[in-house]
Motif scaffolding. Sequence first.
Motif, PDB file in Angstrom:
ATOM      1  N   LEU A  28      42.036  31.911 138.687  1.00 50.56           N
ATOM      2  CA  LEU A  28      43.059  31.759 137.656  1.00 50.56           C
ATOM      3  C   LEU A  28      43.716  33.107 137.387  1.00 50.56           C
ATOM      4  N   ASP A  29      45.048  33.146 137.486  1.00 47.79           N
ATOM      5  CA  ASP A  29      45.813  34.370 137.212  1.00 47.79           C
ATOM      6  C   ASP A  29      47.105  33.978 136.503  1.00 47.79           C
ATOM      7  N   TYR A  30      47.162  34.153 135.197  1.00 49.32           N
ATOM      8  CA  TYR A  30      48.394  33.836 134.470  1.00 49.32           C
ATOM      9  C   TYR A  30      49.523  34.756 134.928  1.00 49.32           C
ATOM     10  N   LEU A  31      50.725  34.178 135.073  1.00 51.43           N
ATOM     11  CA  LEU A  31      51.891  34.984 135.420  1.00 51.43           C
ATOM     12  C   LEU A  31      52.342  35.825 134.229  1.00 51.43           C
ATOM     13  N   GLY A  32      52.561  35.163 133.112  1.00 49.70           N
ATOM     14  CA  GLY A  32      53.077  35.871 131.947  1.00 49.70           C
ATOM     15  C   GLY A  32      54.536  36.248 132.137  1.00 49.70           C
ATOM     16  N   THR A  33      54.986  37.171 131.316  1.00 48.36           N
ATOM     17  CA  THR A  33      56.358  37.658 131.410  1.00 48.36           C
ATOM     18  C   THR A  33      56.400  39.113 130.956  1.00 48.36           C
ATOM     19  N   THR A  34      57.446  39.803 131.346  1.00 50.13           N
ATOM     20  CA  THR A  34      57.602  41.201 130.945  1.00 50.13           C
ATOM     21  C   THR A  34      58.628  41.317 129.823  1.00 50.13           C
ATOM     22  N   LYS A  35      58.434  42.339 129.008  1.00 54.54           N
ATOM     23  CA  LYS A  35      59.397  42.683 127.965  1.00 54.54           C
ATOM     24  C   LYS A  35      59.748  44.143 128.126  1.00 54.54           C
ATOM     25  N   GLU A  36      61.033  44.430 128.272  1.00 54.78           N
ATOM     26  CA  GLU A  36      61.464  45.804 128.447  1.00 54.78           C
ATOM     27  C   GLU A  36      61.712  46.495 127.116  1.00 54.78           C
ATOM     28  N   ASN A  37      61.450  45.792 126.019  1.00 53.15           N
ATOM     29  CA  ASN A  37      61.695  46.365 124.704  1.00 53.15           C
ATOM     30  C   ASN A  37      60.592  45.905 123.757  1.00 53.15           C
ATOM     31  N   GLN A  38      60.554  46.491 122.587  1.00 54.29           N
ATOM     32  CA  GLN A  38      59.551  46.137 121.577  1.00 54.29           C
ATOM     33  C   GLN A  38      60.127  45.200 120.513  1.00 54.29           C
ATOM     34  N   ALA A  39      61.285  44.639 120.785  1.00 53.55           N
ATOM     35  CA  ALA A  39      61.959  43.807 119.791  1.00 53.55           C
ATOM     36  C   ALA A  39      61.211  42.513 119.523  1.00 53.55           C
ATOM     37  N   PRO A  43      71.140  34.852 133.495  1.00 51.21           N
ATOM     38  CA  PRO A  43      70.158  35.726 134.150  1.00 51.21           C
ATOM     39  C   PRO A  43      69.019  36.017 133.179  1.00 51.21           C
ATOM     40  N   ASN A  44      67.835  36.257 133.731  1.00 48.87           N
ATOM     41  CA  ASN A  44      66.660  36.446 132.882  1.00 48.87           C
ATOM     42  C   ASN A  44      66.856  37.574 131.870  1.00 48.87           C
ATOM     43  N   ALA A  45      67.525  38.640 132.279  1.00 48.66           N
ATOM     44  CA  ALA A  45      67.757  39.766 131.366  1.00 48.66           C
ATOM     45  C   ALA A  45      68.589  39.327 130.163  1.00 48.66           C
ATOM     46  N   GLU A  46      69.516  38.402 130.370  1.00 47.90           N
ATOM     47  CA  GLU A  46      70.351  37.921 129.265  1.00 47.90           C
ATOM     48  C   GLU A  46      69.585  36.986 128.342  1.00 47.90           C
ATOM     49  N   VAL A  47      68.597  36.273 128.883  1.00 47.59           N
ATOM     50  CA  VAL A  47      67.728  35.445 128.040  1.00 47.59           C
ATOM     51  C   VAL A  47      66.955  36.348 127.078  1.00 47.59           C
ATOM     52  N   HIS A  48      66.399  37.439 127.613  1.00 49.00           N
ATOM     53  CA  HIS A  48      65.672  38.381 126.765  1.00 49.00           C
ATOM     54  C   HIS A  48      66.609  39.014 125.728  1.00 49.00           C
ATOM     55  N   ALA A  49      67.816  39.348 126.147  1.00 48.82           N
ATOM     56  CA  ALA A  49      68.780  39.930 125.210  1.00 48.82           C
ATOM     57  C   ALA A  49      69.113  38.945 124.091  1.00 48.82           C
ATOM     58  N   PHE A  50      69.186  37.661 124.443  1.00 46.93           N
ATOM     59  CA  PHE A  50      69.476  36.642 123.432  1.00 46.93           C
ATOM     60  C   PHE A  50      68.395  36.621 122.363  1.00 46.93           C
ATOM     61  N   LEU A  83      57.099  33.338 123.013  1.00 44.58           N
ATOM     62  CA  LEU A  83      55.946  33.978 122.378  1.00 44.58           C
ATOM     63  C   LEU A  83      56.118  35.492 122.324  1.00 44.58           C
ATOM     64  N   SER A  84      56.634  36.054 123.403  1.00 50.20           N
ATOM     65  CA  SER A  84      56.738  37.513 123.485  1.00 50.20           C
ATOM     66  C   SER A  84      57.677  38.094 122.436  1.00 50.20           C
ATOM     67  N   TYR A  85      58.535  37.248 121.861  1.00 49.76           N
ATOM     68  CA  TYR A  85      59.421  37.687 120.785  1.00 49.76           C
ATOM     69  C   TYR A  85      58.957  37.158 119.426  1.00 49.76           C
ATOM     70  N   GLY A  86      57.713  36.660 119.379  1.00 49.80           N
ATOM     71  CA  GLY A  86      57.156  36.185 118.123  1.00 49.80           C
ATOM     72  C   GLY A  86      57.766  34.890 117.631  1.00 49.80           C
ATOM     73  N   ILE A  87      58.294  34.086 118.550  1.00 44.78           N
ATOM     74  CA  ILE A  87      58.938  32.828 118.168  1.00 44.78           C
ATOM     75  C   ILE A  87      57.918  31.689 118.243  1.00 44.78           C
ATOM     76  N   GLU A  94      50.338  39.075 123.958  1.00 45.01           N
ATOM     77  CA  GLU A  94      49.697  40.324 124.363  1.00 45.01           C
ATOM     78  C   GLU A  94      48.324  40.073 124.999  1.00 45.01           C
ATOM     79  N   LYS A  95      47.600  39.097 124.496  1.00 45.42           N
ATOM     80  CA  LYS A  95      46.247  38.863 124.982  1.00 45.42           C
ATOM     81  C   LYS A  95      46.217  38.140 126.323  1.00 45.42           C
ATOM     82  N   PHE A  96      47.116  37.160 126.529  1.00 46.89           N
ATOM     83  CA  PHE A  96      47.022  36.313 127.706  1.00 46.89           C
ATOM     84  C   PHE A  96      48.209  36.391 128.668  1.00 46.89           C
ATOM     85  N   PHE A  97      49.386  36.721 128.180  1.00 47.85           N
ATOM     86  CA  PHE A  97      50.583  36.516 128.990  1.00 47.85           C
ATOM     87  C   PHE A  97      51.455  37.756 129.159  1.00 47.85           C
TER      88      PHE A  97
END
Length: 406
Positions: free
Chosen positions: A207-218, A291-298, A324-328, A386-389
């Motif tokens: 088992l290896d979760y993919l998760g996602t990256t965040k280029e900012n702390q927003a 694009p994925n970068a624009e989803v994060h910007a949104f 989740l990564s944006y606390g939603i 932060e813990k899993f993804f």
Amino acid sequence: MKDSIILFSHNIHAFISNEIQFASQEYEIVVLIAPQDDELQAVCNQYANVTYEPFMRSWGMKELAESFFQVDRRILKEVFRATFHKVVTVDYLKDMMYFLRCKSVLNRLCRKYIKDQGDRWVIVSLWFYETAYAVSLLKDTYHKATLVSLAHAFEIDGSRNKQIDYSCKEFCHERLDYISFISKKRMDEYMNDHAKHWKWRVDNCHLDYLGTTKENQAVSSPTDGNPYHIVTCSRCVELKRIDLLIKALSLTEKTRIHWTHIGDGVLFNELLEMANTLPTNITVSWLGALPNAEVHAFYKEHAVDIAVNLSTTEGIPVALVEALSYGIPIIATDVGGNSEVCDNNVGFLLPSDPSPEEIIKSIEDFLSLEHTKRDEIRKNALDKYEKFFNSYKNRSDFYHKIAMIE
């Protein structure tokens, strides 16, 4: 420890960009083999040690002939078995032809890059299907290479892939050194229905979760409720059940909600027309594919109260992990790996086949919570990410681990 890697995908998907990033940090040489895509090309261009080898996803006479020349006894045997058991479809035969196409593409590029028995190389199929077959075949030629496949949802879900038992699954499973499942629930289902049932090896299943990256702390903030803001992010296809959300939203006449949908697909225009019938307290923004970068910007730039996923089936949905990564907080159906992402600490987990009434009730119940409770859920969402993804940890660990396999 191996220092070179090939990543092979039969299609384009947002998660591939992350895989390129983390593979480039662990290996001296990274080769991506995937269909031609400008966005993917731009990602590869960011890394000096990454080479993109695009191929045409469409078929022509050259590609058709190339595939026919790759016909082997395993494919013929699987097609014969499928024919005997009366499960052959046109789509299945197209898939089998694509197995052969992938075999041809990978063999050609391996000859270009690998000059020994694979001593330095890890070769990864990013899906446990067509490309996994091509990778598995390399065991004879490059027997010192490490052969790996990721496993998501469709490739291992018998309810979605009716020909799963006629697609060389045992051959691939037995030959791969490492099968990386992105969902524990999907892995458990596969182990029970296939590996343990047929007494295949199990030492290569992980088992290896993919998760996602965040280029900012927003983080995303909640709205003031005038109106509330909910978001869906998915393709507009039947299994995502976006129409069900429209039916649910039509049942509320008091709560003011603005709904944003990110993504396109074959049902886009039909769903847009259907949403035009919603009551005046519901407004909708259709952003189409971003694009994925624009989803994060949104998410960084907009206040969002809830992210919703009503799919009939999932692996681990990247869209929910990004939320989740944006606390939603999230509301999702209990299908596939959704329960690994969504629980009552970070939102509401709906039944697998909820009614419109159940959906709108969960939305309104969440929006009626005290501010302190909603703030607690938003904090829980960030903590779970932060813990899993968190891809920075998950994927770095994964690429280091497979580099160490002897």
